[in-house]
Structure formats: C-alpha cells, structure tokens
Write a protein that holds these residues in place. Structure first.
Motif, PDB file in Angstrom:
ATOM      1  N   ARG A 120       1.957  -2.746  -9.286  1.00 21.32           N
ATOM      2  CA  ARG A 120       0.925  -1.994  -8.559  1.00 21.32           C
ATOM      3  C   ARG A 120       1.594  -1.025  -7.597  1.00 21.32           C
ATOM      4  N   VAL A 121       1.100   0.223  -7.574  1.00 21.76           N
ATOM      5  CA  VAL A 121       1.499   1.244  -6.600  1.00 21.76           C
ATOM      6  C   VAL A 121       0.229   1.947  -6.143  1.00 21.76           C
ATOM      7  N   TYR A 122       0.056   2.092  -4.815  1.00 20.86           N
ATOM      8  CA  TYR A 122      -1.125   2.784  -4.315  1.00 20.86           C
ATOM      9  C   TYR A 122      -0.735   3.588  -3.082  1.00 20.86           C
ATOM     10  N   GLY A 123      -1.522   4.603  -2.771  1.00 20.55           N
ATOM     11  CA  GLY A 123      -1.141   5.529  -1.722  1.00 20.55           C
ATOM     12  C   GLY A 123      -2.039   5.494  -0.509  1.00 20.55           C
ATOM     13  N   THR A 124      -1.878   6.508   0.309  1.00 14.58           N
ATOM     14  CA  THR A 124      -2.707   6.703   1.485  1.00 14.58           C
ATOM     15  C   THR A 124      -3.754   7.766   1.172  1.00 14.58           C
ATOM     16  N   ASP A 125      -4.689   7.970   2.077  1.00 16.00           N
ATOM     17  CA  ASP A 125      -5.699   9.012   1.869  1.00 16.00           C
ATOM     18  C   ASP A 125      -5.040  10.380   1.778  1.00 16.00           C
ATOM     19  N   GLU A 126      -3.959  10.573   2.548  1.00 13.77           N
ATOM     20  CA  GLU A 126      -3.285  11.867   2.555  1.00 13.77           C
ATOM     21  C   GLU A 126      -2.420  12.072   1.309  1.00 13.77           C
ATOM     22  N   HIS A 169       6.178   7.790  -3.985  1.00 13.46           N
ATOM     23  CA  HIS A 169       5.711   7.546  -2.614  1.00 13.46           C
ATOM     24  C   HIS A 169       4.642   6.467  -2.681  1.00 13.46           C
ATOM     25  N   GLY A 170       4.191   6.023  -1.519  1.00 10.11           N
ATOM     26  CA  GLY A 170       3.081   5.079  -1.467  1.00 10.11           C
ATOM     27  C   GLY A 170       3.523   3.630  -1.372  1.00 10.11           C
ATOM     28  N   TRP A 171       2.523   2.784  -1.099  1.00 10.84           N
ATOM     29  CA  TRP A 171       2.739   1.340  -1.047  1.00 10.84           C
ATOM     30  C   TRP A 171       2.998   0.829  -2.455  1.00 10.84           C
ATOM     31  N   HIS A 172       3.980  -0.046  -2.612  1.00 17.53           N
ATOM     32  CA  HIS A 172       4.210  -0.641  -3.926  1.00 17.53           C
ATOM     33  C   HIS A 172       4.355  -2.147  -3.779  1.00 17.53           C
TER      34      HIS A 172
END
Length: 311
Positions: A226-232, A251-254
C-alpha cells in the motif's frame, strides 16, 4: 477508499521491465523517476552481463545461487575482482555484497565447470551520484547487521547491508526485509519525501518482491503493498505482488507490506534522493504512529530470524 488508481504507473509485474538481457531494468527512463535504479539478471553457468555505471554507484546483491564472479574496471583501466559467494535464496539469510563507484564498468558472470552450480540470480542496486573517491569494496555476509524490527504481528527481519555506518557509499541506501507469513511490515506507514534536515529526508524508494509458500500444498504465493499520499501530493497504490514484481514509491506514506497467511514475503529496498546527506530519516503517519508505543509490551515473532544466524 483505495482503488489502486495509480497502480499502472508505479507497479510493474515481473517481466514487464525486461531489457538488454536483464530481467528487470528500473532507472530514469521511467517517467517521474530520477535518483534510484535496479537491475536483476538470471545467469546460467558461463553466462555474463555488463553494465557501465557512468553517473551511478552500485551495490551488487546475489539473490540466489552462487558464486557470482564480479569484476570492476575503473576509468584508468585498472581491474579488480570482488567475487561473491552468494546464497541458496533470499530466505536463507544474509549474503555478501559488493560496492562499485560511478564511472566503473561492472562485469557479472556465473562460473562454469566443477562446483559452478545451476547459475545465479543477482540484483544491481543503483543510485545517481557525482564523482566520489570511494573505492570498490566487498562486505561479507558476516558483516551484515540483522535487525529484528517491530513486535507482534508487525515483526520483521531487516538485513542492513547497504545503510550508512555499514557500507561506505555516496548516496545509495539499500537493505532487504523478510516478513513471516501473516505479518505486516513497513508499519506504521511512513514517508520520506520532504527534505527537513534532522527530521525527514527526501528519498525515492524501490520495492522488489519475492514470495515463498510455507506449505508444500501452497501455490501462487502473494503479498500486498500500500502507498498513499497527502491532499497536496496524492498517490493511490494497492498492489498484489509476487516474485519479481516491483512497486515504486516516488512520495507519500507507504505501508503496510503484508505477507499473506500462507506465504513469507521478501523485499529488496533501494533508496536515494537529491538531499545533501545520506540518511534514512522518516516521518510516521500521525494516524498510526501510536502503534510503536505498543511494541515494548509485545514479543518479537519467534519465527525470526527465518534463517539460523551465521557463524
């Protein structure tokens, strides 16, 4: 709700990046990718393959089989041998690795003849960097620190062969992680995509996966990433992975990287970025950071390390 909307950009199934005799080629020819690279090759006895490193440094990691004959030739024509013993497979414990600086020519081969074995699979981890005075060198398997990270079902084994303080290098950071069947790793979710000195480093990251069934009756072992990001900076990856698959994290949370209940999960990580310091500095997702506080109350998974410690 995650739909894996960005899987087609950042997830690459085994074989889809094959080129020029390599099973997998990752580099700056991929859109949105700039600082890291990875190549993997399968060499039958007597086979060889070359790579001119140019502006990249490399860490050579035997995946399975051995020995691996590693020869590096410098810009001045000086040739060095950094032969590696290798290992039976990625779940069999740490391996010896070799480092080669930018500007050198890398030649890998699987010896033939008596004792050569069935051949080898080998990975070349890459990072873009400028000129360096670091010389080619070899790190033995016995010199690789093995860390048991996390606790409970977040227990995993980390082999830190290519991190600062262990391997002398310019920008590259590399390690391999073993997650026993049913466990989660890369947990809590974290990111390293913003340069904040002393707090967070900007690093691209490559995940190259291998899976292994834990029962002779098992087939088609899988894991999940799983990888997910921010609103920006949004990104949405939710991938089922098998041996040879790659997930790129620009980039982003992984996290998590999840081992299915019937299969152990391995991944090779390669990281580098544009920042001035070679450092793995991460920031946890605040929604899940509290998980670390529970670890002192939990035991490490007794299955770890999966392979007996080296003598």
């Amino acid at each position: 709700m995650s739909l894996g909307n960005d899987n087609s950009t950042w997830c690459h199934p085994a074989g889809t990046l094959a080129a020029d005799g390599w099973d997998c080629v990752i580099g700056d020819s991929l859109v949105g990718w700039a600082h890291t690279g990875l190549r993997t090759a399968t060499l039958a006895p007597g086979q060889s393959i070359e790579l001119a490193l140019d502006g990249h440094e490399a860490v050579i990691v035997p995946l399975s089989g051995g020995p691996v004959a590693v020869a590096v030739t410098g810009p001045d024509g000086v040739a060095l041998s950094l032969d590696l013993t290798g290992r039976g497979g990625v779940f069999d414990g740490p391996t010896d690795v070799a480092y080669a600086p930018p500007g050198w020519l890398l030649h890998l081969s699987a010896p033939e003849g008596q004792g050569a074995g069935p051949g080898v699979r080998v990975a070349v981890c890459l990072a873009s960097t400028g000129p360096t005075d670091i010389q080619p060198h070899r790190l033995s398997a016995q010199q690789v620190p093995v860390e048991l990270r996390g606790a409970g079902i977040a227990s995993r084994e980390v082999r830190n062969f290519g991190v600062p303080g262990v391997l002398d290098a310019g920008r590259i950071i590399a390690c391999e992680v073993i997650t026993p069947a049913g466990n989660w790793s890369s947990w809590p979710p974290h990111k390293h995509d913003t340069e904040r000195p002393g707090i967070e480093a900007e690093l691209e990251e490559i995940y190259w996966f291998e899976t292994r069934t834990i029962d002779a009756r098992g087939a088609d072992p899988v894991g999940y990433q799983r990888v997910y990001g921010t609103d920006e900076r949004p990104i949405d990856v939710l991938a089922e992975v098998r041996t040879g698959d790659v997930v790129l994290v620009p980039h982003g949370w992984h996290g998590p990287a999840v081992a299915a209940p019937d299969a152990d999960l391995y991944y090779l990580n390669v990281m580098a970025g544009p920042g001035p310091a070679r450092a793995w500095l991460i920031c946890d997702d605040p929604a899940h950071a509290w998980v670390r506080e529970t670890w002192p109350e939990l035991a490490t998974d007794p299955r770890l390390p999966l392979a007996p410690p080296l003598p």
